[in-house]
Design a protein around this motif. Structure first.
Motif, PDB file in Angstrom:
ATOM      1  N   ASN A   1       0.824  -1.210   0.000  1.00 58.82           N
ATOM      2  CA  ASN A   1       0.000   0.000   0.000  1.00 58.82           C
ATOM      3  C   ASN A   1       0.857   1.258   0.000  1.00 58.82           C
ATOM      4  O   ASN A   1       1.631   1.503   0.930  1.00 58.82           O
ATOM      5  CB  ASN A   1      -0.927   0.010   1.222  1.00 58.82           C
ATOM      6  N   GLU A   2       0.664   2.034  -1.054  1.00 56.55           N
ATOM      7  CA  GLU A   2       1.441   3.258  -1.260  1.00 56.55           C
ATOM      8  C   GLU A   2       1.400   4.180  -0.047  1.00 56.55           C
ATOM      9  O   GLU A   2       2.403   4.778   0.327  1.00 56.55           O
ATOM     10  CB  GLU A   2       0.856   3.990  -2.482  1.00 56.55           C
ATOM     11  N   ASP A   3       0.216   4.290   0.586  1.00 49.43           N
ATOM     12  CA  ASP A   3       0.050   5.286   1.655  1.00 49.43           C
ATOM     13  C   ASP A   3       0.419   4.762   3.037  1.00 49.43           C
ATOM     14  O   ASP A   3       0.240   5.450   4.030  1.00 49.43           O
ATOM     15  CB  ASP A   3      -1.400   5.804   1.670  1.00 49.43           C
ATOM     16  N   THR A   4       0.921   3.508   3.092  1.00 52.42           N
ATOM     17  CA  THR A   4       1.178   2.887   4.395  1.00 52.42           C
ATOM     18  C   THR A   4       2.649   2.528   4.540  1.00 52.42           C
ATOM     19  O   THR A   4       3.253   1.970   3.619  1.00 52.42           O
ATOM     20  CB  THR A   4       0.325   1.600   4.540  1.00 52.42           C
ATOM     21  N   LYS A   5       3.226   2.868   5.692  1.00 52.58           N
ATOM     22  CA  LYS A   5       4.582   2.420   5.985  1.00 52.58           C
ATOM     23  C   LYS A   5       4.522   1.462   7.173  1.00 52.58           C
ATOM     24  O   LYS A   5       3.466   1.242   7.787  1.00 52.58           O
ATOM     25  CB  LYS A   5       5.489   3.604   6.322  1.00 52.58           C
ATOM     26  N   TYR A   6       5.690   0.913   7.488  1.00 54.18           N
ATOM     27  CA  TYR A   6       5.810  -0.088   8.539  1.00 54.18           C
ATOM     28  C   TYR A   6       6.606   0.492   9.704  1.00 54.18           C
ATOM     29  O   TYR A   6       7.502   1.321   9.492  1.00 54.18           O
ATOM     30  CB  TYR A   6       6.505  -1.320   7.955  1.00 54.18           C
ATOM     31  N   ALA A   7       6.279   0.093  10.897  1.00 55.64           N
ATOM     32  CA  ALA A   7       7.053   0.527  12.065  1.00 55.64           C
ATOM     33  C   ALA A   7       7.365  -0.689  12.921  1.00 55.64           C
ATOM     34  O   ALA A   7       6.509  -1.555  13.117  1.00 55.64           O
ATOM     35  CB  ALA A   7       6.267   1.547  12.880  1.00 55.64           C
ATOM     36  N   LEU A   8       8.600  -0.744  13.414  1.00 56.27           N
ATOM     37  CA  LEU A   8       9.032  -1.879  14.233  1.00 56.27           C
ATOM     38  C   LEU A   8       9.465  -1.356  15.599  1.00 56.27           C
ATOM     39  O   LEU A   8      10.066  -0.287  15.690  1.00 56.27           O
ATOM     40  CB  LEU A   8      10.190  -2.610  13.527  1.00 56.27           C
ATOM     41  N   GLY A   9       9.172  -2.108  16.651  1.00 56.49           N
ATOM     42  CA  GLY A   9       9.399  -1.614  18.011  1.00 56.49           C
ATOM     43  C   GLY A   9      10.731  -1.970  18.611  1.00 56.49           C
ATOM     44  O   GLY A   9      11.029  -1.571  19.743  1.00 56.49           O
ATOM     45  N   SER A  10      11.573  -2.732  17.876  1.00 55.03           N
ATOM     46  CA  SER A  10      12.869  -3.133  18.419  1.00 55.03           C
ATOM     47  C   SER A  10      13.762  -3.559  17.263  1.00 55.03           C
ATOM     48  O   SER A  10      13.459  -3.263  16.103  1.00 55.03           O
ATOM     49  CB  SER A  10      12.692  -4.272  19.426  1.00 55.03           C
ATOM     50  N   VAL A  11      14.851  -4.214  17.559  1.00 56.52           N
ATOM     51  CA  VAL A  11      15.723  -4.925  16.612  1.00 56.52           C
ATOM     52  C   VAL A  11      16.514  -3.996  15.680  1.00 56.52           C
ATOM     53  O   VAL A  11      17.726  -4.119  15.578  1.00 56.52           O
ATOM     54  CB  VAL A  11      14.930  -5.963  15.763  1.00 56.52           C
ATOM     55  N   LEU A  12      15.825  -3.063  14.993  1.00 56.64           N
ATOM     56  CA  LEU A  12      16.502  -2.240  13.992  1.00 56.64           C
ATOM     57  C   LEU A  12      17.416  -1.196  14.634  1.00 56.64           C
ATOM     58  O   LEU A  12      17.192  -0.740  15.750  1.00 56.64           O
ATOM     59  CB  LEU A  12      15.474  -1.547  13.102  1.00 56.64           C
ATOM     60  N   ASN A  13      18.442  -0.801  13.860  1.00 52.50           N
ATOM     61  CA  ASN A  13      19.417   0.175  14.370  1.00 52.50           C
ATOM     62  C   ASN A  13      18.757   1.473  14.821  1.00 52.50           C
ATOM     63  O   ASN A  13      19.115   2.039  15.855  1.00 52.50           O
ATOM     64  CB  ASN A  13      20.456   0.508  13.297  1.00 52.50           C
ATOM     65  N   HIS A  14      17.792   1.970  14.018  1.00 49.14           N
ATOM     66  CA  HIS A  14      17.227   3.276  14.371  1.00 49.14           C
ATOM     67  C   HIS A  14      16.362   3.204  15.622  1.00 49.14           C
ATOM     68  O   HIS A  14      16.236   4.186  16.344  1.00 49.14           O
ATOM     69  CB  HIS A  14      16.474   3.919  13.185  1.00 49.14           C
ATOM     70  N   VAL A  15      15.789   2.038  15.886  1.00 52.02           N
ATOM     71  CA  VAL A  15      14.997   1.887  17.113  1.00 52.02           C
ATOM     72  C   VAL A  15      15.927   1.911  18.334  1.00 52.02           C
ATOM     73  O   VAL A  15      15.661   2.595  19.329  1.00 52.02           O
ATOM     74  CB  VAL A  15      14.187   0.572  17.090  1.00 52.02           C
ATOM     75  N   LEU A  16      17.042   1.183  18.221  1.00 57.16           N
ATOM     76  CA  LEU A  16      18.014   1.174  19.316  1.00 57.16           C
ATOM     77  C   LEU A  16      18.571   2.579  19.537  1.00 57.16           C
ATOM     78  O   LEU A  16      18.776   3.011  20.680  1.00 57.16           O
ATOM     79  CB  LEU A  16      19.152   0.188  19.011  1.00 57.16           C
ATOM     80  N   LEU A  17      18.812   3.263  18.426  1.00 54.19           N
ATOM     81  CA  LEU A  17      19.290   4.658  18.507  1.00 54.19           C
ATOM     82  C   LEU A  17      18.354   5.505  19.360  1.00 54.19           C
ATOM     83  O   LEU A  17      18.800   6.228  20.272  1.00 54.19           O
ATOM     84  CB  LEU A  17      19.363   5.224  17.082  1.00 54.19           C
ATOM     85  N   HIS A  18      17.050   5.424  19.082  1.00 55.32           N
ATOM     86  CA  HIS A  18      16.075   6.258  19.809  1.00 55.32           C
ATOM     87  C   HIS A  18      16.054   5.939  21.297  1.00 55.32           C
ATOM     88  O   HIS A  18      15.719   6.791  22.115  1.00 55.32           O
ATOM     89  CB  HIS A  18      14.663   6.069  19.233  1.00 55.32           C
ATOM     90  N   GLN A  19      16.389   4.706  21.625  1.00 51.83           N
ATOM     91  CA  GLN A  19      16.344   4.318  23.037  1.00 51.83           C
ATOM     92  C   GLN A  19      17.578   4.777  23.816  1.00 51.83           C
ATOM     93  O   GLN A  19      17.581   4.726  25.049  1.00 51.83           O
ATOM     94  CB  GLN A  19      16.177   2.790  23.170  1.00 51.83           C
ATOM     95  N   THR A  20      18.616   5.235  23.108  1.00 55.02           N
ATOM     96  CA  THR A  20      19.831   5.629  23.851  1.00 55.02           C
ATOM     97  C   THR A  20      19.601   6.831  24.751  1.00 55.02           C
ATOM     98  O   THR A  20      20.436   7.119  25.610  1.00 55.02           O
ATOM     99  CB  THR A  20      21.002   5.952  22.894  1.00 55.02           C
ATOM    100  N   ILE A  21      18.477   7.508  24.586  1.00 53.88           N
ATOM    101  CA  ILE A  21      18.172   8.618  25.495  1.00 53.88           C
ATOM    102  C   ILE A  21      18.117   8.109  26.944  1.00 53.88           C
ATOM    103  O   ILE A  21      18.388   8.855  27.889  1.00 53.88           O
ATOM    104  CB  ILE A  21      16.850   9.323  25.082  1.00 53.88           C
ATOM    105  N   ILE A  22      17.799   6.829  27.109  1.00 49.82           N
ATOM    106  CA  ILE A  22      17.752   6.249  28.465  1.00 49.82           C
ATOM    107  C   ILE A  22      19.134   6.303  29.110  1.00 49.82           C
ATOM    108  O   ILE A  22      19.312   6.818  30.214  1.00 49.82           O
ATOM    109  CB  ILE A  22      17.262   4.776  28.417  1.00 49.82           C
ATOM    110  N   GLY A  23      20.117   5.760  28.412  1.00 45.23           N
ATOM    111  CA  GLY A  23      21.468   5.722  28.962  1.00 45.23           C
ATOM    112  C   GLY A  23      22.106   7.102  29.057  1.00 45.23           C
ATOM    113  O   GLY A  23      22.849   7.395  29.998  1.00 45.23           O
ATOM    114  N   GLU A  24      21.806   7.953  28.068  1.00 38.11           N
ATOM    115  CA  GLU A  24      22.353   9.317  28.088  1.00 38.11           C
ATOM    116  C   GLU A  24      21.862  10.068  29.321  1.00 38.11           C
ATOM    117  O   GLU A  24      22.630  10.761  29.987  1.00 38.11           O
ATOM    118  CB  GLU A  24      21.934  10.061  26.810  1.00 38.11           C
TER     119      GLU A  24
END
Lengths: 456, 456
Positions: free
Chosen positions: A221-244
């Motif tokens: 579907n052209e108008d739909t993207k996918y989102a993943l809650g873990s595993v991927l590099n960018h998800v881990l990146l967003h979580q580094t605010i915890i350690g920072e």
């Protein structure tokens, strides 16, 4: 004179950027491969699934990536999250160790997951995306993306593993309260789902199947993207605010951890607390304090401690790229233990990579020992941890008891990734003596591993 | 330049004493009476139920009462609680009003109730008490006292209204996780319970019956005292820390509320946010800003707006003293609406008294309107409020919309007394369209009121 319990940062002190461990790794992680060509995938391969800003983060080697102000504005609804000294737990254990925990249960969804759901929703919105499809097991990620979607006006469809959909109606109600649509997976809405249902109309579902359904919808579907809650590099990146944040707060406390602990399913909350500390070690070399960094996983789904480090698919229908990770095989179905957020056959490639580099330790616990730790923690500190977080609590308590036995006053930091208010049925099960320690089946594991794709 | 969302106090800024409105009242409230003699009761009459320190607080007219350091030490596990500016809700409403809310859902039990459970447990412990008996409806108070008991080593027995005991097993699991014992009420453990069961073995229970059971156990057992989660003066006193903190936080924000709002069942969270502001008005007279203070109650259990201001019993079996309050009659059984914490036939005598003195307004809402407000709030601010708190949210939204209609930029403060993570079944009911607005039955109310004790 009262001793400080909570170490709080002002909103101005909230980190303005995420930390990207890729900038500091001595060896880059193996590239994700296209399943057909077995060649490294490029941004164009991911474009049907993710907006370009997130793809860029996925492959970036910049050390610091700025958090956009509209994302920071939402994170400030609950962040910076508190760092708490568990003084009562220390006393209850009679340990000379100091125990600190970072408490992520203060978010609207009750866990760390909104840390990535909010930027993912925002970047998609900026790219003109109107709809997101995702999967959820226990519902922590689904409710977080539902929350983020409600803030940015995105339509969210969530494929929830059938067994959770049926057993945890309150998580579903939370997603629907935020305005999301929840579909039991396997469903009739996708080819992946229909294929599973054709074989078994009563299939209980799995994260791997639900991922296949959400990826398929986004791909078609052209108008739909996918989102993943873990595993991927960018998800881990967003979580580094915890350690920072934790680093700033430990500085306020005048302390420096010897041991850093997080539970691991896909790896995002663990990476969130651990990567900033690992980065400090990588950059500083022998001149900085060498800390022990421990990833804790369920003994019934032991990808880091018993899995094979190999290229594998992230989903059951094999729609995802091949990534190199510690895996139990994409057909491996974990037993139905209570820490639903840790029931995944694989591991974040970056977490697997730092494990291979010898930068972290891994440990597996059975669930009864984890709930025992959770109840002890609740009775000392008040907070009832989520079943996932109990793995980190168990490890922190064991390390504190070791300090007691060895009479060493170490400083322990762990991530309490979420509260257990949605998981009281699990506690009920434990308290009534009905909890059983489940192990994986050696034969099933061997079979699942034998099906790994044959890659270089 | 980012605008501040949360106004946080450091642990050092947490109030060191509670505010006692009795010191500032122009007229003292009517005295509680002994049911047999109809004479004012003295401390000795209460001694079987409460330790002397709490009895002294119950009758004190000192303006400030010190919070003992061991109590402060526990409160610091989650306090000071945040004051949050609901900027996203303001935008969603398009109102010129500023909306602030004090968020009590950050406590371990998820509501304001531990503010009183902790001191009650501590004072009992100091007096050598080993066991406490109490009642709970939805479970918010029961889980809070269970938590407090676990910290101070007290045995806690909780008589939980049967219908909640059956319908809300997760709240019960929370109480048991903290180590308390939960008994469905009416039970066979007490004479009061057996009397009810003899008439109806399938009785669903009520707060009035559960109070009778807990009071009876405390009265008959030397080693057991009784604890109440609302209504009494000392409970309201303990909750004033909410308003005291809010005042400091509003000062940080450079703001001063025109309207202060809280939901009312027994009255403790409302008094907690409102009494410090009322006290300021009483002491300052015409020289200080005159604020509107609004108590919000369920239309199906409207003690303040439809009840009679009269002497009545707090429980069904008539074991408690007679107190003058707005009451629907102790035999009135409220409909089974979702805000279980507001299903009480009476009102805190001090709240009733300030209502009679014209110091507060009262308003009643039906539950559908409250859930509509709660969902709007969740989608704007992320936090899903408890059904009780939705009454305050509804009122705050209505006041903000009035500001919009009148183009007046008022400042609104409300107390968000708890999160709704344990109440998602109620949201599910609302979202599925199954929620019905219930009204009290005029005939039943007239009958209950006709049974009021005949007191001068």
């Amino acid at each position: 004179m009262s001793e400080t319990t909570k170490f709080l940062l002002s909103e101005d002190q909230m980190p303005k950027d995420w930390y990207n461990i890729a900038a500091d790794l001595p060896v880059p992680p193996p590239a994700p491969l296209h399943p057909a060509t077995q060649q490294p995938i490029g941004p164009a391969d991911l474009a049907p699934l993710f907006p370009m800003a997130l793809i860029e983060q996925e492959v970036s080697t910049e050390r610091r990536i700025e958090i956009p102000e509209p994302v920071r504005e939402v994170l400030r609804l609950w962040r910076p999250s508190p760092l708490i000294r568990a003084r009562r737990l220390e006393k209850a254990l009679g340990t000379p160790a100091k125990i600190y925990f970072k408490y992520e249960g203060v978010s609207p969804a009750g866990s760390h997951k909104p840390n990535s759901a909010v930027p993912q929703a925002w970047y998609n919105g900026q790219a003109g995306v109107k709809k997101l499809a995702t999967e959820t097991g226990a519902g922590q990620w689904g409710s977080s993306l539902a929350f983020a979607g409600s803030l940015f006006g995105l339509d969210i469809t969530i494929y929830q593993v059938r067994v959770s959909y049926d057993q945890k109606p309150y998580r579903r109600a939370l997603m629907e309260t935020y305005g999301a649509r929840c579909v039991a997976s396997p469903s009739n809405e996708t080819q992946s789902g229909r294929a599973v249902l054709a074989q078994n109309p009563n299939h209980l579902g799995s994260l791997g199947i639900a991922i296949s359904e959400a990826v398929e919808v986004a791909a078609l579907n052209e108008d739909t993207k996918y989102a993943l809650g873990s595993v991927l590099n960018h998800v881990l990146l967003h979580q580094t605010i915890i350690g920072e944040e934790a680093m700033l707060q430990l500085e306020m406390a005048g302390d420096d951890p010897d041991v850093v602990i997080g539970c691991t399913g896909g790896g995002s909350n663990f990476a969130g607390i651990a990567f900033p500390f690992i980065g400090m070690q990588l950059r500083g070399g022998a001149s900085v304090k060498q800390r022990r960094i421990i990833a804790v996983e369920p003994a019934a789904c032991p990808s880091l401690t018993r899995g094979k480090y190999a290229y594998d698919f992230g989903d059951t229908a094999h729609l995802t790229p091949l990534v190199k990770m510690h895996t139990l095989g994409s057909t491996f179905t974990p037993a139905g233990f209570h820490a639903g957020g840790l029931r995944y056959h694989g591991m974040a490639p970056l977490v697997s990579h730092v494990k291979e580099l010898g930068l972290i330790e891994a440990r597996a616990y059975h669930q009864t020992a984890c709930f025992e730790a959770g109840v002890m923690f609740a009775r000392a500190e008040g907070i009832v941890p989520a079943p996932e977080a109990n793995h980190a609590v168990r490890c922190a308590i064991d390390e504190a008891l070791r300090c007691k036995a060895e009479d060493r006053a170490k400083t322990i930091l762990f991530n309490l990734s979420g509260h257990g208010h949605f998981d009281m049925a699990a506690y009920q099960n434990y308290l009534s003596g009905g909890l059983v320690d489940q192990d994986y089946d050696e034969g099933e594991l061997a079979m699942a591993l034998s099906g790994l794709p044959n890659v270089g």
